[in-house]
Design a protein around this motif. Structure first.
Motif: not given
Length: 461
Positions: A26-32, A153-160, A180-186
């Protein structure tokens, strides 16, 4: 005795591992979500024909939402539970991402601003939930490692995002990043509903009539013996005064104000760097594709810096370690601006700056929850992190106006690096102030004594 004292020293159960993996995801998602505008900004600027100040408003949208989410909505987690708030948060992020792609040159950037605000509300709520879940379910032996990964994890999300989404925006359009963000968040909302366990400490406070039953069910899955009754609450003072009043009164109120000042200062520098460093290099070189590359540099530097900070934080008090890292962050961010935007030098200097700058997030996330008793923890964390977002909101807009007025990169990045010195000073003052209260805690004084001596170890839970 706190219920988290029941976390075993031995091998973690499947429930604990599941909670940790999901929380970090979830934190990786936040990073994205947070980094999305960093690598899509040049394409939005070109497609909408907006000034940098207007673009800065789009960048600030998520921070405005985080402010609302952290201060107003996140404290509800202390009432309705961390798990339920996690589901609400991820669902809100999905709604925000869904709104964004409907912005067009005809409508202007306002749908994007609304999209970022709604997404930010969800992110702000989620941040106040995930850290608590991680702190409670992580076994003592691996706590330092898990919290280092959590900080990165925030940086990992940004990196991906910068590696897999950023490079295709030129072909597919900036809207692709939002879809992409919509699908991942759902997907995250469904996973949170199905898999995220409730906070042990929240259940132990007896907020519901079935709290003991639910708590024992979780303890059974963790291979721990059932409890005959709920533990004595460690937040009797919170029940009497209310969580918000607890956060702002007495010695705790002083700590809250100190951390708010420090986090506002840190956010001012952090979000100026994350939003304008990639865009400045891309604009100076007239190549929008450079923005994702700079986000990659920022993300890799942040990941490695957080790992080192986490390793050292397991051995050194974070309140002493953080000021050192923030002084180095001030120097290296200024260096990025002075050296200039030529590639590949800009890539390496941003990598170096991020290595030290991103440690500030880990420091505040480790320190702030330790200042409050259980029933005020999400409220206190949400207030400090939420009000601190003011710095993040101001940074992109003021930075854009500065660039529109002709300020050079060297002057701008040097100027915006200086607030990190104030952030480091606030943490140092907190450390000096806390030494007395920690001495009282060692003698057993007080019934609402929050966790003391924050390191990236079990004591900062």
């Amino acid at each position: 005795m706190r219920i988290t004292d029941h976390i075993p020293q031995e091998k973690m159960s499947g429930l604990q591992i599941r909670a940790i993996v999901l929380a970090i995801a979830l934190v990786v998602l936040d990073g994205y979500d947070v980094s999305l505008t960093s690598f899509s900004a040049p394409y939005i600027e070109k497609g909408f024909g907006v000034s940098k100040a207007e673009l800065g408003l789009v960048m600030s949208g998520a921070l405005i939402g985080m402010l609302v989410g952290s201060i107003i909505v996140a404290p509800l987690a202390d009432r309705i539970g961390r798990r339920r708030m996690g589901v609400v948060s991820t669902s809100t992020i999905a709604v925000g991402m869904f709104i964004g792609p409907f912005a067009t040159p005809e409508t202007g950037t306002w749908p994007l601003v609304v999209s970022r605000i709604v997404t930010g509300v969800g992110v702000g709520c989620l941040v106040a939930v995930v850290g608590v879940i991680l702190a409670e379910y992580t076994g003592k032996r691996v706590y330092a490692l898990v919290m280092a990964v959590y900080a990165a994890a925030i940086n990992i999300g940004g990196l991906l995002g910068s590696m897999f989404v950023g490079p295709v925006l030129g072909e597919r359009g900036w809207e692709f990043g939002w879809w992409v963000g919509f699908v991942l968040s759902a997907v995250a909302a469904l996973a949170t509903y199905a898999l995220l366990p409730e906070s042990l400490a929240w259940l132990s406070e007896g907020r519901r009539t079935d709290s003991l039953l639910r708590l024992n069910a979780l303890l059974a899955k963790m291979h721990r013996p059932a409890l005959a009754a709920l533990p004595e609450p460690d937040s009797t003072g919170v029940r009497a005064k209310g969580s918000l009043r607890t956060v702002f009164t007495g010695r705790t109120g002083f700590y809250t104000l100190l951390m708010i000042v420090g986090y506002i200062a840190y956010m001012l520098s952090f979000y100026f760097m994350t939003n304008w460093a990639p865009s400045s290099v891309a604009s100076a070189n007239h190549d929008p594709s450079l923005a994702p590359q700079l986000v990659t540099a920022f993300s890799i530097g942040g990941i490695l810096g957080n790992v080192l900070f986490g390793f050292l934080g397991g051995r050194i008090n974070v309140r002493l370690l953080a000021p050192v890292f923030l002084i180095l962050a001030t120097a290296t961010l200024s260096l990025f601006g002075i050296v200039g935007t030529a590639m590949p030098t800009a890539w390496w200097t941003l990598f170096l700056a991020s290595f030290f700058v991103c440690s500030g997030t880990a420091a505040f996330y480790a320190i702030v929850p330790s200042l409050y008793p259980t029933l005020a923890r999400s409220t206190g964390f949400g207030v400090v992190i939420g009000v601190g977002r003011f710095g993040g909101i101001v940074a992109p807009v003021v930075g854009g106006a500065a660039f529109d007025a002709g300020m050079g990169t060297g002057t701008a990045f040097t100027l915006f690096s200086l607030p990190m010195l104030l952030a480091g000073l606030s943490i140092l003052v907190l450390h000096l102030s806390r030494r007395g209260s920690e001495a009282e805690a060692d003698t057993g004084a007080g019934t609402d004594t929050p966790d003391a001596r924050p390191t990236l170890s079990r004591t900062s839970a």
